[in-house]
Write an enzyme that holds these catalytic residues in place. Structure first.
Site, PDB file in Angstrom:
ATOM      1  N   HIS A 157      -2.105  -3.655   9.257  1.00 35.82           N
ATOM      2  CA  HIS A 157      -2.878  -2.888   8.249  1.00 35.82           C
ATOM      3  C   HIS A 157      -4.322  -2.824   8.752  1.00 35.82           C
ATOM      4  O   HIS A 157      -5.038  -3.824   8.722  1.00 35.82           O
ATOM      5  CB  HIS A 157      -2.776  -3.615   6.904  1.00 35.82           C
ATOM      6  CG  HIS A 157      -3.565  -3.011   5.788  1.00 35.82           C
ATOM      7  ND1 HIS A 157      -3.365  -1.726   5.339  1.00 35.82           N
ATOM      8  CD2 HIS A 157      -4.547  -3.534   4.995  1.00 35.82           C
ATOM      9  CE1 HIS A 157      -4.189  -1.480   4.316  1.00 35.82           C
ATOM     10  NE2 HIS A 157      -4.917  -2.557   4.103  1.00 35.82           N
TER      11      HIS A 157
ATOM     12  N   GLU B  15       0.839  -1.200   0.000  1.00 38.31           N
ATOM     13  CA  GLU B  15       0.000   0.000   0.000  1.00 38.31           C
ATOM     14  C   GLU B  15       0.874   1.250   0.000  1.00 38.31           C
ATOM     15  O   GLU B  15       1.885   1.302   0.701  1.00 38.31           O
ATOM     16  CB  GLU B  15      -0.825  -0.001   1.295  1.00 38.31           C
ATOM     17  CG  GLU B  15      -1.844   1.107   1.417  1.00 38.31           C
ATOM     18  CD  GLU B  15      -2.442   1.185   2.828  1.00 38.31           C
ATOM     19  OE1 GLU B  15      -1.706   0.951   3.812  1.00 38.31           O
ATOM     20  OE2 GLU B  15      -3.638   1.470   2.927  1.00 38.31           O
TER      21      GLU B  15
ATOM     22  N   ASP C 143       3.646  -1.891   6.004  1.00 35.30           N
ATOM     23  CA  ASP C 143       2.814  -2.716   6.885  1.00 35.30           C
ATOM     24  C   ASP C 143       3.369  -4.134   7.015  1.00 35.30           C
ATOM     25  O   ASP C 143       3.399  -4.709   8.112  1.00 35.30           O
ATOM     26  CB  ASP C 143       1.371  -2.766   6.369  1.00 35.30           C
ATOM     27  CG  ASP C 143       0.694  -1.405   6.435  1.00 35.30           C
ATOM     28  OD1 ASP C 143       1.228  -0.478   7.076  1.00 35.30           O
ATOM     29  OD2 ASP C 143      -0.387  -1.248   5.827  1.00 35.30           O
TER      30      ASP C 143
ATOM     31  N   GLU D 245      -7.179  -1.954   7.782  1.00 34.46           N
ATOM     32  CA  GLU D 245      -8.310  -2.425   6.972  1.00 34.46           C
ATOM     33  C   GLU D 245      -8.456  -3.946   6.960  1.00 34.46           C
ATOM     34  O   GLU D 245      -9.508  -4.465   6.586  1.00 34.46           O
ATOM     35  CB  GLU D 245      -8.168  -1.903   5.524  1.00 34.46           C
ATOM     36  CG  GLU D 245      -8.433  -0.418   5.390  1.00 34.46           C
ATOM     37  CD  GLU D 245      -7.175   0.447   5.485  1.00 34.46           C
ATOM     38  OE1 GLU D 245      -6.222   0.026   6.196  1.00 34.46           O
ATOM     39  OE2 GLU D 245      -7.135   1.512   4.864  1.00 34.46           O
TER      40      GLU D 245
ATOM     41  N   HIS E 159       2.494   4.557   0.977  1.00 33.07           N
ATOM     42  CA  HIS E 159       2.722   5.180   2.291  1.00 33.07           C
ATOM     43  C   HIS E 159       3.391   6.534   2.089  1.00 33.07           C
ATOM     44  O   HIS E 159       4.510   6.765   2.556  1.00 33.07           O
ATOM     45  CB  HIS E 159       3.570   4.268   3.184  1.00 33.07           C
ATOM     46  CG  HIS E 159       2.749   3.258   3.935  1.00 33.07           C
ATOM     47  ND1 HIS E 159       2.249   2.128   3.358  1.00 33.07           N
ATOM     48  CD2 HIS E 159       2.292   3.226   5.235  1.00 33.07           C
ATOM     49  CE1 HIS E 159       1.552   1.432   4.245  1.00 33.07           C
ATOM     50  NE2 HIS E 159       1.563   2.079   5.398  1.00 33.07           N
TER      51      HIS E 159
ATOM     52  N   HIS F 285      -1.352   7.275   9.234  1.00 27.91           N
ATOM     53  CA  HIS F 285      -0.903   6.525   8.063  1.00 27.91           C
ATOM     54  C   HIS F 285       0.293   7.267   7.472  1.00 27.91           C
ATOM     55  O   HIS F 285       0.158   8.404   7.044  1.00 27.91           O
ATOM     56  CB  HIS F 285      -2.035   6.426   7.033  1.00 27.91           C
ATOM     57  CG  HIS F 285      -1.603   5.738   5.780  1.00 27.91           C
ATOM     58  ND1 HIS F 285      -1.391   4.385   5.700  1.00 27.91           N
ATOM     59  CD2 HIS F 285      -1.299   6.234   4.558  1.00 27.91           C
ATOM     60  CE1 HIS F 285      -0.990   4.064   4.488  1.00 27.91           C
ATOM     61  NE2 HIS F 285      -0.926   5.164   3.780  1.00 27.91           N
TER      62      HIS F 285
ATOM     63  N   GLU G  68       4.198   5.256  12.141  1.00 24.45           N
ATOM     64  CA  GLU G  68       4.754   4.353  11.124  1.00 24.45           C
ATOM     65  C   GLU G  68       6.144   4.799  10.672  1.00 24.45           C
ATOM     66  O   GLU G  68       7.037   3.971  10.450  1.00 24.45           O
ATOM     67  CB  GLU G  68       3.811   4.242   9.919  1.00 24.45           C
ATOM     68  CG  GLU G  68       2.551   3.432  10.251  1.00 24.45           C
ATOM     69  CD  GLU G  68       1.723   3.094   9.024  1.00 24.45           C
ATOM     70  OE1 GLU G  68       1.000   2.078   9.081  1.00 24.45           O
ATOM     71  OE2 GLU G  68       1.765   3.854   8.029  1.00 24.45           O
TER      72      GLU G  68
END
Lengths: 252, 252, 252, 252, 252, 252
Positions: free
Chosen positions: E117, E31, E42, E119, E33, E171, E176
């Site tokens: 992650h 994904e 992630d 989601e 970032h 995010h 992170e």
């Protein structure tokens, strides 16, 4: 058995040359049919009627689907008889969906699904609906069987001197037995007929299915009086009627 | 064709009496087989070999699955030839899964899946694995075909005076043509054979499939030299070998 | 509308105390019902009949499934009318499967599925079959509707002075209109009735569905003569009959 | 309860005339809500809020989905309470997918999914994503609920004199109880309230779920102080906020 | 990177000897970032935290699932950024279901799913619920991540001198980025940081997703102030907390 | 291990700039590899070969799929060894389908799937076929592995002084051991090698799988003679061959 109308007997260039013709997809089942008829009754009748129809309307016949949806007690005796080999609903839908999709991808636009096992119907139609949406309706697909198109007077003729118990009970009874006497006489064992008259159908379904829900020999109505002649009456009228349907739906 | 070993020709009490016997499930395909063989080659060979095997091992034969997994260019010519009517992988898995599940529910514990279409294999085995887990391994299920069990010396005999191109290319070539000359001679059209020699197989797969990936007549290797005698050699050796497998796996 | 027999009106300890009672699962559809009846006819009839039945047999009623399987032209007018909101066959199967599974997990062993949308039937029964296998038949599940259990003489009474066109055409016609006049009179608009007599049903299905396959107002048979009294006749006879079924299947 | 904004109360020509309006799809659950609230809380709140919203934005309301995704211990008490009747994730996805697809096929392009069961959310959004891809984004679909759009100051007002335990614990607590007192007062049994204060939520999920993971009466936080007035505060602010969202997303 | 706690670095006899240990299953995503962090954030964080945890609790680490559920605009930037490679919900469920099923079949009864992650969560838990039912709860399965178990005072410490924007916006932001500076410093490009402050999250979801729903550089909140030290703070507290969870759930 | 050709090490703007390059998707398995090799052999070889290939053809490498289809006794030792963690066929299909679909949606049109686990093949190709149909063939997708493209003379060189047992038995034997000595020497434990010579493969599959179907140490053929040099020979020839394939299929 080597009719050039069977796709499995044709080569691919012969198929290539047949794309504008109607293609008929027979679907049956593997299901107990009382003690005097074999398990393949539905598949065999679907195949034979499809071949006769193909002859009449200049069509071709796809390979037969020999397995279908689950036998139900009230129309086929149910799952407790050995030899009744059924598929789940999703599998029946997907099988028909995939095959129709490939026929359409090959360029066929006139398709008849010839069903000889009542319980298949809802799942076949679901498959037809799904593939029609996916292919934006480029093909005209007719779903029918050998009983619904019969004119009422033919049913009366077929049961001349006999009592029609209603289609639901016509499992391994007069119509199927007569059709088998017409098409596959050596597979009919009238000497093994057990005749306990007609079952009274229930107005509901109950699960789990139990031994005793249907007579233990497997029939729902009497086959007494069956004959090849009655079988031929059915076939002739059915082919006439479905040929008319095809003329209406596919144009001349 | 009215062998009492075919389930579709048997009544349910006959099935009831056969539960301890091996049951053989033939699966083929509907797939182009060059210009001299019909679409039903795989289904017909699967059926015939299964019937011969049943005769030898005192087994019975379930109805044939006439549709299978997708034809691939390198082993069957691929989807671009009209008449190749395939099913998705999930459908092939589910069809076999459901049928095996019903046979096991009926009490059969010795099952042979006889496959005549190479591309089916992975999906058949997935079905066998799934149903074996679900039924806790009560049935012993053998999956095989007519080519893997052939001893090397038989392959040499079959190709005596010819060149064996490897099994991958043996599509509509010497072995399948010979088997059809043995089993269904009237469906073999040697006068239509197009012989452009053997294809050189690619070491990879590429999608989308394109016209030209295989020779446009549909064959991958030459059928020249095919004969019913070579077909019989294959059948005899295959039945011997699979009968041995059954003896090993099912007990005497 | 605050009957304590509705599960959605009950608290969990009340459910806990009701596990030995029959639980009734109503399923309807969201489907055009001509110009004088609303889309929710099937869901509302299923709910009301279920509540009446619960009262009679000391049962409880699960929340209604308001969406069902696809409307077909020959029994519901089909998908081309706005407001007909259908689900795919697999979804209908899974919805019923999951809900039945949870009821059984909660300890219910007497379950009635009360269906008011003909097209749902095959998919409901597939769900019942699947969950019955998974739960090894611990629960007795009855599937029925408000039309099949009606004794013939009641049908005659209901159509006294009218003509019964057969159940297939009874969509937004005398029986459904009368049931709505009985249960939800304020939602029936007799002033908007369009009466073009009865459709002649076809002996086959054809896809794609086209405008014109059914009359463009959406009805299949005349609702003329409908009345709350006829609706009550149906309800009373249906409740009597299903209560008898429950007595037979669930014990005293 | 006979609002003409409910699709199930409308006829198809009324739907035909409403295609340019927003359509609101309520989804709830059938889930234990402690000892003082009924199982249908989520479905009822979803329905009522949807009808109020429809009134405000001149929209219509699709039939309610009465079953939803699985109740989780930390937000709904979990599966061990009788009467919690859940569906698998795939079923929730498919149900919403099919219904949205049909609404879009009917011509609706402004859709609001009004969710009242937290656990549904991920599966609803998956359905929205899938159908949006399939229909190439022709419809604008908003997914929301009654809690996320509430402005912070309204939450403070609602909990005036009380302690807000966080949304995760607001199951059968002040907000849901107040909403039910506003919408369905006769279904709220304040005399049965068991108040053991607020649960301390865990920072993880553990399976299998066990009795004792949540208080055995089923609540997660105290409903003490609930009132119809607080319920009205929530509803008014929610409708305001979602009407604003609709104005933003659907145009004036 | 050659820790003997990684299953993919172990031989099967080493696994055989580890069955009584906890096994940790890391799942991440592929994904976007933002512009300063790579796509694998992630997956890498899930892997590293799992290895650190394994070291602490004497566990082993299963191979990382590098693909996860769909990135959403409000928590990950959404599908419109190139390099965001997501799987459908059903696929995420099945992937986790199958892997957990095999671990349980191998005899593991203490399983931690370490998710990095957000989601993924609902779909992971659905998989855990399904496999727990199928295996009758023989294994204890904990699902957690690196943020939920952090004590509030640690979050304050991590954001000492900074502003915590809430987890939803974290995010490619401080947490992170700091974790990556701790674990994979060479993959962090602080020189490419684009800092437009924090997004204001919406109280709803709208499809189709559009360019502009999130800032076009891909971040949702500022990473300014990130440091390896802050990363280490998170890791240490997370490992402490999850080790405690494991002690509680798996026994000492 | 920080090659900028790994997608998980790249940022989204770097992906944006790489859309016209080939993208390589490595897929392996988690499977027992005898006593001297770790479970991650297939995943690691797939990853390394993909990175070497990317270097050669100026491509990029997607994150590795670490779990694959079921290990079979005749090619991988089968499911009975602890640490063999497989996925069902449908899951493998869906995982690859979804990832390919996202790559194509991102604009990639040159895709190589690099498989290092024989049993994955049929399911990978099904995924490629499905996504190719859905995306109307906009992307060219090559599926290959490290063994099929090897020229025969290279295989001879690799086995110089040794005996090639056929690819089916090359599980944890000379080729895989040599590849691991080349790529991950510290994970190869030659001191633990158990050498019982080569298994004689069966010409069929039998389920249920039983202990004893393969040697109980897990190998199918001897790894004796393995060396990093032989590993390098394989890699160099494989990269040459696959680079040629890419040149042919993707154009220069």
């Amino acid at each position: 058995m080597s009719s050039s109308r069977r796709m499995d007997h044709m080569t691919w260039p012969e198929i290539e040359a047949s794309k504008s013709k109607p293609v008929i997809v027979p679907i049956g089942s593997t299901e107990q049919h009382s003690q005097h008829l074999p398990l393949g009754v539905d598949a065999m009748i679907a195949s034979h009627v499809s071949e006769d129809l193909a002859e009449r309307i200049d069509g071709i016949v796809a390979p037969t689907m020999n397995y279908g949806y689950k036998s139900k007690p009230l129309s086929g005796g149910g799952p407790l008889f050995p030899g009744t080999i059924d598929m789940n609903g999703v599998t029946v839908i997907n099988q028909m969906h995939d095959v129709l999709g490939e026929l359409i991808a090959d360029g066929f636009t006139k398709i008849v699904v010839m069903n000889a096992h009542f319980e298949n119907e809802a799942f076949i139609i679901e498959a037809i609906d799904l593939i029609t949406r996916e292919t934006k309706g480029v093909a005209t697909i007719v779903e029918t069987n050998w009983w619904d198109p019969l004119p009422e007077n033919v049913v009366e003729q077929v049961f001349d001197g006999l009592v029609f118990p209603g289609w639901a009970l016509e499992h391994a009874a007069v119509t199927e037995t007569s059709l088998m006497m017409h098409y596959e006489p050596e597979l009919v064992h009238m000497d093994r007929v057990i005749d306990e008259g007609n079952v009274t159908p229930k107005a509901y379904v109950r699960y789990p299915v139990r031994k005793g829900d249907v007579p233990d020999y497997g029939g729902l109505a009497t086959p007494a009086g069956s004959s090849a002649e009655r079988g031929k009456l059915i076939v002739d009228a059915c082919i006439d009627a479905v040929a008319d349907i095809c003329a209406t739906e596919f144009g001349e």
